[in-house]
Design a protein around this motif. Structure first.
Motif, PDB file in Angstrom:
ATOM      1  N   GLU A 248       0.837  -1.187   0.000  1.00 21.71           N
ATOM      2  CA  GLU A 248       0.000   0.000   0.000  1.00 21.71           C
ATOM      3  C   GLU A 248       0.885   1.255   0.000  1.00 21.71           C
ATOM      4  OE1 GLU A 248      -3.432   2.138   2.795  1.00 21.71           O
ATOM      5  OE2 GLU A 248      -2.488   0.233   3.393  1.00 21.71           O
ATOM      6  N   GLY A 249       0.458   2.265  -0.721  1.00 22.10           N
ATOM      7  CA  GLY A 249       1.189   3.538  -0.759  1.00 22.10           C
ATOM      8  C   GLY A 249       1.090   4.161  -2.131  1.00 22.10           C
ATOM      9  N   ILE A 250       1.436   5.458  -2.159  1.00 21.41           N
ATOM     10  CA  ILE A 250       1.355   6.188  -3.436  1.00 21.41           C
ATOM     11  C   ILE A 250       2.702   6.750  -3.856  1.00 21.41           C
ATOM     12  CG2 ILE A 250      -1.070   6.808  -3.177  1.00 21.41           C
ATOM     13  CD1 ILE A 250      -0.236   9.442  -2.016  1.00 21.41           C
ATOM     14  N   GLY A 251       3.751   6.539  -3.060  1.00 20.89           N
ATOM     15  CA  GLY A 251       5.085   6.937  -3.479  1.00 20.89           C
ATOM     16  C   GLY A 251       5.422   8.401  -3.260  1.00 20.89           C
ATOM     17  N   LEU A 252       4.762   9.096  -2.334  1.00 18.19           N
ATOM     18  CA  LEU A 252       5.071  10.496  -2.048  1.00 18.19           C
ATOM     19  C   LEU A 252       5.696  10.693  -0.676  1.00 18.19           C
ATOM     20  CD1 LEU A 252       1.932  12.394  -3.442  1.00 18.19           C
ATOM     21  CD2 LEU A 252       4.200  12.201  -4.472  1.00 18.19           C
ATOM     22  N   GLY A 253       5.639   9.709   0.171  1.00 17.97           N
ATOM     23  CA  GLY A 253       6.093   9.866   1.548  1.00 17.97           C
ATOM     24  C   GLY A 253       7.557  10.246   1.639  1.00 17.97           C
ATOM     25  N   LEU A 254       8.425   9.474   0.970  1.00 14.88           N
ATOM     26  CA  LEU A 254       9.859   9.755   1.054  1.00 14.88           C
ATOM     27  C   LEU A 254      10.215  11.093   0.424  1.00 14.88           C
ATOM     28  CD1 LEU A 254      11.459   6.242   0.417  1.00 14.88           C
ATOM     29  CD2 LEU A 254      11.138   7.451   2.580  1.00 14.88           C
ATOM     30  N   SER A 255       9.465  11.516  -0.600  1.00 12.19           N
ATOM     31  CA  SER A 255       9.707  12.844  -1.181  1.00 12.19           C
ATOM     32  C   SER A 255       9.431  13.936  -0.158  1.00 12.19           C
ATOM     33  CB  SER A 255       8.827  13.038  -2.420  1.00 12.19           C
ATOM     34  OG  SER A 255       9.107  12.062  -3.409  1.00 12.19           O
ATOM     35  N   ILE A 256       8.344  13.793   0.576  1.00 16.89           N
ATOM     36  CA  ILE A 256       8.010  14.759   1.622  1.00 16.89           C
ATOM     37  C   ILE A 256       9.059  14.717   2.730  1.00 16.89           C
ATOM     38  CG2 ILE A 256       6.290  15.395   3.347  1.00 16.89           C
ATOM     39  CD1 ILE A 256       4.166  14.257   1.468  1.00 16.89           C
ATOM     40  N   ALA A 257       9.474  13.518   3.114  1.00 16.24           N
ATOM     41  CA  ALA A 257      10.487  13.388   4.162  1.00 16.24           C
ATOM     42  C   ALA A 257      11.801  14.048   3.745  1.00 16.24           C
ATOM     43  CB  ALA A 257      10.714  11.906   4.476  1.00 16.24           C
ATOM     44  N   LYS A 258      12.194  13.861   2.493  1.00 18.19           N
ATOM     45  CA  LYS A 258      13.438  14.471   2.013  1.00 18.19           C
ATOM     46  C   LYS A 258      13.339  15.995   2.035  1.00 18.19           C
ATOM     47  CE  LYS A 258      17.529  14.185   0.087  1.00 18.19           C
ATOM     48  NZ  LYS A 258      17.805  15.611  -0.162  1.00 18.19           N
ATOM     49  N   TRP A 259      12.174  16.552   1.686  1.00 12.22           N
ATOM     50  CA  TRP A 259      11.990  18.005   1.740  1.00 12.22           C
ATOM     51  C   TRP A 259      12.112  18.511   3.185  1.00 12.22           C
ATOM     52  CZ3 TRP A 259       7.186  20.259   3.654  1.00 12.22           C
ATOM     53  CH2 TRP A 259       7.200  21.658   3.651  1.00 12.22           C
ATOM     54  N   ILE A 260      11.523  17.801   4.132  1.00  8.17           N
ATOM     55  CA  ILE A 260      11.607  18.224   5.532  1.00  8.17           C
ATOM     56  C   ILE A 260      13.050  18.172   6.014  1.00  8.17           C
ATOM     57  CG2 ILE A 260      10.893  17.650   7.879  1.00  8.17           C
ATOM     58  CD1 ILE A 260       8.279  16.571   6.705  1.00  8.17           C
ATOM     59  N   ILE A 261      13.789  17.129   5.623  1.00  6.98           N
ATOM     60  CA  ILE A 261      15.200  17.022   6.023  1.00  6.98           C
ATOM     61  C   ILE A 261      16.008  18.177   5.441  1.00  6.98           C
ATOM     62  CG2 ILE A 261      17.274  15.608   5.788  1.00  6.98           C
ATOM     63  CD1 ILE A 261      15.445  13.142   5.814  1.00  6.98           C
ATOM     64  N   ASP A 262      15.793  18.488   4.168  1.00  5.92           N
ATOM     65  CA  ASP A 262      16.522  19.592   3.535  1.00  5.92           C
ATOM     66  C   ASP A 262      16.219  20.921   4.211  1.00  5.92           C
ATOM     67  OD1 ASP A 262      17.627  17.820   1.765  1.00  5.92           O
ATOM     68  OD2 ASP A 262      16.141  18.178   0.188  1.00  5.92           O
ATOM     69  N   GLU A 263      14.951  21.137   4.590  1.00  9.35           N
ATOM     70  CA  GLU A 263      14.581  22.393   5.247  1.00  9.35           C
ATOM     71  C   GLU A 263      15.237  22.517   6.617  1.00  9.35           C
ATOM     72  OE1 GLU A 263      12.787  25.038   4.214  1.00  9.35           O
ATOM     73  OE2 GLU A 263      12.855  24.095   2.238  1.00  9.35           O
ATOM     74  N   HIS A 264      15.605  21.405   7.218  1.00 14.01           N
ATOM     75  CA  HIS A 264      16.287  21.445   8.512  1.00 14.01           C
ATOM     76  C   HIS A 264      17.802  21.411   8.359  1.00 14.01           C
ATOM     77  CE1 HIS A 264      12.258  20.456  10.055  1.00 14.01           C
ATOM     78  NE2 HIS A 264      12.692  20.871  11.232  1.00 14.01           N
ATOM     79  N   GLY A 265      18.282  21.518   7.151  1.00 18.13           N
ATOM     80  CA  GLY A 265      19.727  21.524   6.922  1.00 18.13           C
ATOM     81  C   GLY A 265      20.387  20.194   7.168  1.00 18.13           C
ATOM     82  N   GLY A 266      19.641  19.113   7.015  1.00 13.81           N
ATOM     83  CA  GLY A 266      20.189  17.794   7.270  1.00 13.81           C
ATOM     84  C   GLY A 266      20.417  16.988   6.011  1.00 13.81           C
ATOM     85  N   SER A 267      20.666  15.709   6.195  1.00 13.10           N
ATOM     86  CA  SER A 267      20.889  14.793   5.080  1.00 13.10           C
ATOM     87  C   SER A 267      20.414  13.406   5.502  1.00 13.10           C
ATOM     88  CB  SER A 267      22.373  14.752   4.693  1.00 13.10           C
ATOM     89  OG  SER A 267      23.163  14.300   5.785  1.00 13.10           O
ATOM     90  N   VAL A 268      20.323  12.516   4.526  1.00 16.18           N
ATOM     91  CA  VAL A 268      19.853  11.174   4.812  1.00 16.18           C
ATOM     92  C   VAL A 268      20.820  10.177   4.176  1.00 16.18           C
ATOM     93  CG1 VAL A 268      18.321  11.206   2.810  1.00 16.18           C
ATOM     94  CG2 VAL A 268      17.906   9.570   4.661  1.00 16.18           C
ATOM     95  N   GLU A 269      21.095   9.129   4.907  1.00 22.63           N
ATOM     96  CA  GLU A 269      21.997   8.074   4.467  1.00 22.63           C
ATOM     97  C   GLU A 269      21.207   6.782   4.350  1.00 22.63           C
ATOM     98  OE1 GLU A 269      25.990   5.768   6.175  1.00 22.63           O
ATOM     99  OE2 GLU A 269      25.310   7.657   7.062  1.00 22.63           O
ATOM    100  N   VAL A 270      21.424   6.048   3.240  1.00 21.09           N
ATOM    101  CA  VAL A 270      20.661   4.826   2.973  1.00 21.09           C
ATOM    102  C   VAL A 270      21.632   3.659   2.801  1.00 21.09           C
ATOM    103  CG1 VAL A 270      18.935   3.721   1.517  1.00 21.09           C
ATOM    104  CG2 VAL A 270      18.912   6.211   1.796  1.00 21.09           C
ATOM    105  N   VAL A 271      21.390   2.613   3.563  1.00 21.60           N
ATOM    106  CA  VAL A 271      22.147   1.359   3.419  1.00 21.60           C
ATOM    107  C   VAL A 271      21.123   0.244   3.228  1.00 21.60           C
ATOM    108  CG1 VAL A 271      23.768  -0.242   4.480  1.00 21.60           C
ATOM    109  CG2 VAL A 271      23.997   2.226   4.891  1.00 21.60           C
ATOM    110  N   THR A 272      21.228  -0.490   2.140  1.00 23.83           N
ATOM    111  CA  THR A 272      20.217  -1.508   1.844  1.00 23.83           C
ATOM    112  C   THR A 272      20.832  -2.653   1.062  1.00 23.83           C
ATOM    113  OG1 THR A 272      18.031  -1.875   0.856  1.00 23.83           O
ATOM    114  CG2 THR A 272      19.520  -0.393  -0.307  1.00 23.83           C
TER     115      THR A 272
END
Length: 473
Positions: free
Chosen positions: A428-452
């Motif tokens: 289930e999902g529409i594929g917008l959640g991570l886009s929103i999360a990335k915008w919030i991280i950028d607005e806080h001057g942060g970054s995200v690291e992915v290991v998979t």
């Protein structure tokens, strides 16, 4: 008139004025010195103490001619060289005679410079008794000055013509890079190739700096144009994906409404297989489907509004946020999310006394997106939630043991409406959640690291900058 022709005209005009001034100065210098020497010789010769010394045959007086005229007697006394050529200079009137003066005289086309002075004798009632005239032939000097004048005029014109010719050549050569700039600008105006750059291997002068500036401007324009194309492509993809995502719930809703409309319009006994209980069960199922699809559309619209706010550059208010209470609250509320995996909360005491500058609501929304995403893709196993601190940054870690991803999928997971093909239509999902999360991280001057890794799970580490000092209470 072109710039190179104007520059050449200006330089030639300035050169002409300078040549005129220089030539006039040379001519006046030679004129004054040439005739000044003759005048000095004439004065010196006229200072003789007697008539014999006036018209003697000294070596420096060979080219001088002299005569004296007595007004009362009308007597002339002349030098021998003047007697031989049978020449007499004009005698001025007695009342017009000055103490001394120079004048020009011509004899058969020959030019003489004449110095005359009054000769006073006692008993003449202050009237000059005679006039003394000393003359020098200046033909050679006149020829020399005429030649000098010709040389100066001819040389100035020749220099001016040569300067204009070479100046025009140099101006064209110096302005040729400007022509390249114009050609590049015209090429950009008539085409779409912004990768064109102006080649220049000359000195770092004004033109060189201009070409570097133009090349830099072209590079920025190319970058802006590419960003604009990417934005248009993302917009088209966004509209296409949004249309695709909205089409499914709208089709489901419309189909259920049409079904309910047909069922409710049946006359009693028209369809014996559909009794009242069956119609009620069908209606409940259709209304349930409509409600689920309406919720899905509401989430989609809310997410799209959040992304629209991000696209317009709108931001949110920020304040110091204590991390430990916020993380504990998120960990407590995450238990109630739909899940199959085990929820494990790590030691969050490391965040005691740590603050970040941000918005609490948006930070919680961002964390719930990652946690909910981990639950969706972990049908069995566990999801761990903890934090680390490293070099004035806090790393919030969400780790799952779910299905994981391929490495080539990682660069796209923050794109809007992106979901792995294997999960599309299943999870289930529409594929917008991570886009929103990335915008919030950028607005806080942060970054995200992915290991998979495929089949082994995924770990997200959200890095946020810490405040250097706790806020004052």
């Amino acid at each position: 008139m072109s710039i190179k022709l104007r520059l050449t005209a200006w330089y030639s005009g300035i050169l002409a004025v300078m040549l005129l001034a220089f030539s006039a100065s040379i001519f006046v210098f030679f004129y004054i010195n040439t005739y000044g020497d003759i005048k000095d010789r004439l004065r010196d010769q006229a200072k003789g103490e007697s008539l014999d010394t006036l018209f003697d045959n000294r070596l420096d007086a060979q080219n001088l001619f002299g005569q004296m005229y007595f007004y009362d007697s009308g007597k002339f006394i002349q030098s021998l060289n003047l007697t031989h050529i049978d020449l007499r200079f004009d005698i001025p009137a007695q009342q017009n005679l000055k103490d001394e003066e120079f004048k020009d005289a011509y004899y058969k086309g020959y030019h003489f410079l004449v110095y005359q002075k009054a000769v006073n004798i006692e008993g003449y009632n202050n009237n000059p008794a005679a006039v003394l005239q000393m003359a020098a032939y200046t033909g050679e000097q006149d020829k020399l000055l005429d030649r000098l004048k010709t040389i100066l005029i001819t040389g100035s014109f020749a220099t001016l013509i040569a300067a204009f010719t070479f100046g025009l050549f140099l101006a064209r050569k110096a302005m040729s890079p400007i022509g390249k700039v114009i050609e590049a600008a015209e090429g950009i105006q008539t085409g779409n190739d912004l990768s064109v750059r102006i080649e220049y291997d000359g000195p770092p002068d004004e033109i060189g700096r201009l070409i570097r500036t133009v090349n830099s401007m072209l590079g920025r324009m190319e970058g802006f144009y590419k960003n604009l194309e990417d934005s248009y492509a993302a917009q088209r993809r966004f509209v296409s994906d949004a249309s695709h995502e909205l089409r499914t719930p709208l089709t489901t809703i419309r189909g259920n409404i049409e079904l309910l409309q047909k069922v409710w319009e049946l006359e009693p006994g028209e369809n014996p297989s559909l009794d009242e209980a069956a119609i009620r069960q069908m209606s409940v199922e259709s209304v349930h489907d409509i409600a689920d699809e309406a919720k899905r559309m509401s989430r989609l619209v809310a997410d799209m509004l959040s992304l629209a706010r991000a696209d317009t550059g709108r931001t949110f208010e920020k304040e110091p946020i204590a991390l430990e209470p916020m993380m504990n609250e998120v960990a407590r509320r995450a238990v109630f999310l739909p899940r199959e995996a085990e929820w494990i909360t790590g030691d969050l005491s490391i965040l005691n006394g740590k603050y970040v500058l941000g918005n609490k609501d948006y930070l919680q929304q961002m964390l719930f997106i990652f946690i909910d995403n981990a639950f969706k893709y972990t049908p069995s196993g566990e999801v761990t939630f903890d934090a680390v601190v490293y070099q004035h940054q806090v790393g919030i870690r969400v780790k799952d043991t779910g299905i994981g991803m391929e490495k080539d999928e990682v660069p796209h997971i923050f794109d809007r409406f992106y979901r792995a093909d294997e999960s599309r239509g299943i999870t289930e999902g529409i594929g917008l959640g991570l886009s929103i999360a990335k915008w919030i991280i950028d607005e806080h001057g942060g970054s995200v690291e992915v290991v998979t890794r495929q089949g082994e799970g995924t770990t997200f580490v959200i890095w946020l900058p810490l405040l250097f000092a706790a806020p004052l209470e």
